[in-house]
Each structure stands twice: as C-alpha cells, then as structure tokens.
Motif scaffolding. Sequence first.
Motif, PDB file in Angstrom:
ATOM      1  N   ALA A 175     105.217  93.161  -0.696  1.00 50.61           N
ATOM      2  CA  ALA A 175     105.633  91.769  -0.498  1.00 50.61           C
ATOM      3  C   ALA A 175     107.110  91.558  -0.771  1.00 50.61           C
ATOM      4  O   ALA A 175     107.711  90.626  -0.220  1.00 50.61           O
ATOM      5  CB  ALA A 175     104.801  90.849  -1.388  1.00 50.61           C
ATOM      6  N   LYS A 194     101.731  81.897   3.952  1.00 51.66           N
ATOM      7  CA  LYS A 194     103.094  81.494   4.299  1.00 51.66           C
ATOM      8  C   LYS A 194     103.061  80.157   5.017  1.00 51.66           C
ATOM      9  O   LYS A 194     102.224  79.924   5.886  1.00 51.66           O
ATOM     10  CB  LYS A 194     103.736  82.542   5.205  1.00 51.66           C
ATOM     11  CG  LYS A 194     103.862  83.921   4.585  1.00 51.66           C
ATOM     12  CD  LYS A 194     104.879  83.947   3.462  1.00 51.66           C
ATOM     13  CE  LYS A 194     106.289  83.758   3.982  1.00 51.66           C
ATOM     14  NZ  LYS A 194     107.295  83.855   2.913  1.00 51.66           N
ATOM     15  N   TRP A 248      95.761  87.401   0.724  1.00 48.71           N
ATOM     16  CA  TRP A 248      96.640  87.907  -0.318  1.00 48.71           C
ATOM     17  C   TRP A 248      98.013  87.250  -0.243  1.00 48.71           C
ATOM     18  O   TRP A 248      98.749  87.240  -1.223  1.00 48.71           O
ATOM     19  CB  TRP A 248      96.785  89.421  -0.187  1.00 48.71           C
ATOM     20  CG  TRP A 248      95.592  90.175  -0.688  1.00 48.71           C
ATOM     21  CD1 TRP A 248      94.314  90.085  -0.242  1.00 48.71           C
ATOM     22  CD2 TRP A 248      95.571  91.129  -1.755  1.00 48.71           C
ATOM     23  NE1 TRP A 248      93.491  90.916  -0.946  1.00 48.71           N
ATOM     24  CE2 TRP A 248      94.239  91.590  -1.888  1.00 48.71           C
ATOM     25  CE3 TRP A 248      96.545  91.660  -2.596  1.00 48.71           C
ATOM     26  CZ2 TRP A 248      93.858  92.529  -2.834  1.00 48.71           C
ATOM     27  CZ3 TRP A 248      96.172  92.619  -3.538  1.00 48.71           C
ATOM     28  CH2 TRP A 248      94.842  93.036  -3.655  1.00 48.71           C
ATOM     29  N   THR A 249      98.358  86.737   0.921  1.00 48.31           N
ATOM     30  CA  THR A 249      99.625  86.024   1.105  1.00 48.31           C
ATOM     31  C   THR A 249      99.370  84.829   2.003  1.00 48.31           C
ATOM     32  O   THR A 249      98.634  84.934   3.000  1.00 48.31           O
ATOM     33  CB  THR A 249     100.690  86.938   1.742  1.00 48.31           C
ATOM     34  OG1 THR A 249     101.118  87.908   0.792  1.00 48.31           O
ATOM     35  CG2 THR A 249     101.907  86.138   2.195  1.00 48.31           C
ATOM     36  N   TYR A 291     101.072  96.054  -3.801  1.00 49.91           N
ATOM     37  CA  TYR A 291     101.241  94.838  -2.992  1.00 49.91           C
ATOM     38  C   TYR A 291     102.535  94.117  -3.359  1.00 49.91           C
ATOM     39  O   TYR A 291     103.184  93.517  -2.494  1.00 49.91           O
ATOM     40  CB  TYR A 291     100.050  93.891  -3.178  1.00 49.91           C
ATOM     41  CG  TYR A 291      99.990  92.847  -2.096  1.00 49.91           C
ATOM     42  CD1 TYR A 291      99.471  93.158  -0.846  1.00 49.91           C
ATOM     43  CD2 TYR A 291     100.506  91.566  -2.291  1.00 49.91           C
ATOM     44  CE1 TYR A 291      99.443  92.227   0.161  1.00 49.91           C
ATOM     45  CE2 TYR A 291     100.486  90.620  -1.290  1.00 49.91           C
ATOM     46  CZ  TYR A 291      99.951  90.955  -0.058  1.00 49.91           C
ATOM     47  OH  TYR A 291      99.935  90.022   0.953  1.00 49.91           O
ATOM     48  N   GLN A 323     109.563  87.084   9.172  1.00 46.06           N
ATOM     49  CA  GLN A 323     109.274  85.952   8.306  1.00 46.06           C
ATOM     50  C   GLN A 323     110.166  84.754   8.656  1.00 46.06           C
ATOM     51  O   GLN A 323     110.840  84.191   7.824  1.00 46.06           O
ATOM     52  CB  GLN A 323     109.456  86.365   6.847  1.00 46.06           C
ATOM     53  CG  GLN A 323     108.564  87.505   6.443  1.00 46.06           C
ATOM     54  CD  GLN A 323     107.104  87.186   6.690  1.00 46.06           C
ATOM     55  OE1 GLN A 323     106.603  86.160   6.239  1.00 46.06           O
ATOM     56  NE2 GLN A 323     106.414  88.036   7.419  1.00 46.06           N
ATOM     57  N   ARG A 366     106.340  88.000   0.385  1.00 45.08           N
ATOM     58  CA  ARG A 366     106.010  87.170  -0.776  1.00 45.08           C
ATOM     59  C   ARG A 366     104.813  86.260  -0.495  1.00 45.08           C
ATOM     60  O   ARG A 366     103.878  86.666   0.156  1.00 45.08           O
ATOM     61  CB  ARG A 366     107.237  86.391  -1.219  1.00 45.08           C
ATOM     62  CG  ARG A 366     108.346  87.307  -1.742  1.00 45.08           C
ATOM     63  CD  ARG A 366     109.586  86.557  -2.136  1.00 45.08           C
ATOM     64  NE  ARG A 366     110.624  87.477  -2.577  1.00 45.08           N
ATOM     65  CZ  ARG A 366     111.879  87.132  -2.762  1.00 45.08           C
ATOM     66  NH1 ARG A 366     112.272  85.887  -2.564  1.00 45.08           N
ATOM     67  NH2 ARG A 366     112.757  88.049  -3.159  1.00 45.08           N
ATOM     68  N   GLY A 367     104.853  85.032  -1.011  1.00 46.32           N
ATOM     69  CA  GLY A 367     103.739  84.107  -0.791  1.00 46.32           C
ATOM     70  C   GLY A 367     102.434  84.576  -1.402  1.00 46.32           C
ATOM     71  O   GLY A 367     101.368  84.448  -0.798  1.00 46.32           O
ATOM     72  N   TYR A 368     102.470  85.131  -2.613  1.00 43.27           N
ATOM     73  CA  TYR A 368     101.283  85.687  -3.249  1.00 43.27           C
ATOM     74  C   TYR A 368     100.161  84.647  -3.333  1.00 43.27           C
ATOM     75  O   TYR A 368     100.374  83.509  -3.729  1.00 43.27           O
ATOM     76  CB  TYR A 368     101.615  86.195  -4.657  1.00 43.27           C
ATOM     77  CG  TYR A 368     102.725  87.206  -4.671  1.00 43.27           C
ATOM     78  CD1 TYR A 368     102.494  88.520  -4.286  1.00 43.27           C
ATOM     79  CD2 TYR A 368     104.017  86.848  -5.051  1.00 43.27           C
ATOM     80  CE1 TYR A 368     103.508  89.465  -4.308  1.00 43.27           C
ATOM     81  CE2 TYR A 368     105.043  87.781  -5.063  1.00 43.27           C
ATOM     82  CZ  TYR A 368     104.782  89.089  -4.692  1.00 43.27           C
ATOM     83  OH  TYR A 368     105.794  90.009  -4.696  1.00 43.27           O
ATOM     84  N   SER A 369      98.951  85.095  -2.998  1.00 39.48           N
ATOM     85  CA  SER A 369      97.831  84.152  -2.929  1.00 39.48           C
ATOM     86  C   SER A 369      96.621  84.699  -3.686  1.00 39.48           C
ATOM     87  O   SER A 369      96.738  85.557  -4.552  1.00 39.48           O
ATOM     88  CB  SER A 369      97.485  83.870  -1.467  1.00 39.48           C
ATOM     89  OG  SER A 369      96.554  82.807  -1.380  1.00 39.48           O
ATOM     90  N   SER A 375      98.142  83.296   6.974  1.00 40.04           N
ATOM     91  CA  SER A 375      97.461  83.923   5.828  1.00 40.04           C
ATOM     92  C   SER A 375      97.263  85.398   6.149  1.00 40.04           C
ATOM     93  O   SER A 375      96.809  85.748   7.233  1.00 40.04           O
ATOM     94  CB  SER A 375      96.117  83.244   5.556  1.00 40.04           C
ATOM     95  OG  SER A 375      95.234  83.391   6.656  1.00 40.04           O
TER      96      SER A 375
END
Length: 283
Positions: free
Chosen positions: A157, A41, A38-39, A153, A164, A185-188, A50
């Motif tokens: 996030a 980085k 889901w994220t 989410y 981080q 953050r870093g939405y995936s 991940s």
Amino acid sequence: MAKKDKGPVHPAKKFFQIAAALMALALLLNFITFFVPWTMKKPNSTAHYSYHLWWNCYWNPQSTTSQITCQENVYEVGSGTSFIPVFSDTKARGYFMATQAFVVISFVFLVLSVVVLALCMSKIWEKPISLAGAAACLVFFTWVFLMLAWIMYVVYAEHPVWGQLPGFPWNTSVGTFTNGSVPVRGYSYGFILTVIAAVLALLASLVTCLGLNKLRTWHPHPPAGPMLPMAPYPPPYMPPPAPVYPPVPMPPPMAPAPAYSPAPMYPAVAPYPAMTTQYFAAY
C-alpha cells in the motif's frame, strides 16, 4: 439441588482454554478478511473503489442507477495498461500476492492450532508434553504469518504505483496519467482485522507457553517438606530356611540284662492248730 462434582481440574488446562479461545477468535477474524475490502479509495464524490484479496469493486455513490461493479483482480504487468490492484507494477504484484499467500497460510495454521489445543485439553491428565510443544510451535508460527500478511500489505500500500487518480477505473491506460504515481493506502477492514488477529495470536502464543511450562512442572502430590532421597524398598518377606541339623548317631545296642538268681526258698511254716474249744481250755 446440589452441584455436581466435576472432579479435579488440571492447573494447566485453563491456559490451553484461553489460548484456544484466542486462536478461535483470530481464526474467525482471518476468515472474514477473505471477503471484506483491504483498501477503500474515495478519490472524489463520484468514484469509490474497494480492493479485496481476490476481486475489486467500483461504484458511484451519487448515481441512483449506478450499481456496484466488481471483477477479479488482474495481475498482468508490462502490458501498457494499469489493472487494479497491481497497476502493471512488478513489485506491487509481488507484495500483493505475498499478502494473499500469508493470509491463506495463516488460515491453515489457525485451524491446526485450534485442533491441537483441543487435543491437549482432552489428554491433559496424560501429560502430553510433545503435543503441547507442537501446539506452542503452531501458535507461534501462526502469529509470524499473520504479522507477515499485514506487513506485506503495508509495503504494497505504501509502494508508489500508477492509477491512483480521481475517477480511475481498473483498465485505464497508464499513458493517460499526468501527475505521476502515488501509494495505494486507504487501509480498510481486512487490514485492520488482520492486525487484530496477529495481536490475538501473539497473546495465545504467550499463554500456550505458560501452559506448557505448567504442564511440565506440575505434580499431582507435591511433598510437604524438602525433597529427600528415598530409601530403597525392602525386599519382600521370605521365611528363613529351616535349620539343617547333623544326623544323630544311633546308640549302641544294649547288653542283655544279667540273670538274677532265683529267690531263696524258705521252709514252710507249720500251720497253726485249729482253734477249738479244747485249745481255748488249755489257756
């Protein structure tokens, strides 16, 4: 070869077919989100992370010997250490676990929605109003839970947490950080697929409502003209009862016929003389 006649098709069936296809696709996307990150980085060229729903991974893309190292998510807070994905933050843990719960609930509602929509299509000619209404409710609440999943989410996030920083592994002490907290953050893939599944569920909810309305208002043989009150059906034909006549009185007995006097007796006539030759000679 002549085409086989499949018989009449209910006009509401196409709506339920479209809704079932949309929900089946949303179910597939929701199932995939259980296994994709889901994220993701990439704080620097030697550290990639991940975040999955139930585990997280770390690897060094520049190392030829480095392997992807994964472990289950740790939700411990207040211990002085910062574990992915909640980083010892109480609010982050609540947001992340709410996301997990809504994803699982959405999966259950997706399965139920597909099953109930299939039942509606199989009983479409029986006018299953209650079953179609249940399908519409299930599809609507599925959309609600999918929306809540990706919204929670986003809240997680965008919530500032420790950990981080470049090169951060999942069990580094919070005390080693010097530049404060930042959002994850870093939405995936998992987040994106959940948003798409929510859009599909919304479309399916609208289509299911259209199908329910068509199911309620459609009649097999609509009248050609305006609706008029129907006359009551005549009663079944019954032969009229036989008339009852009054009894006929018997005539009085007849009087005996009067006695007639006998016919008068006339004197006998003398017979004519016999016709002889002497008789004819006399004339």
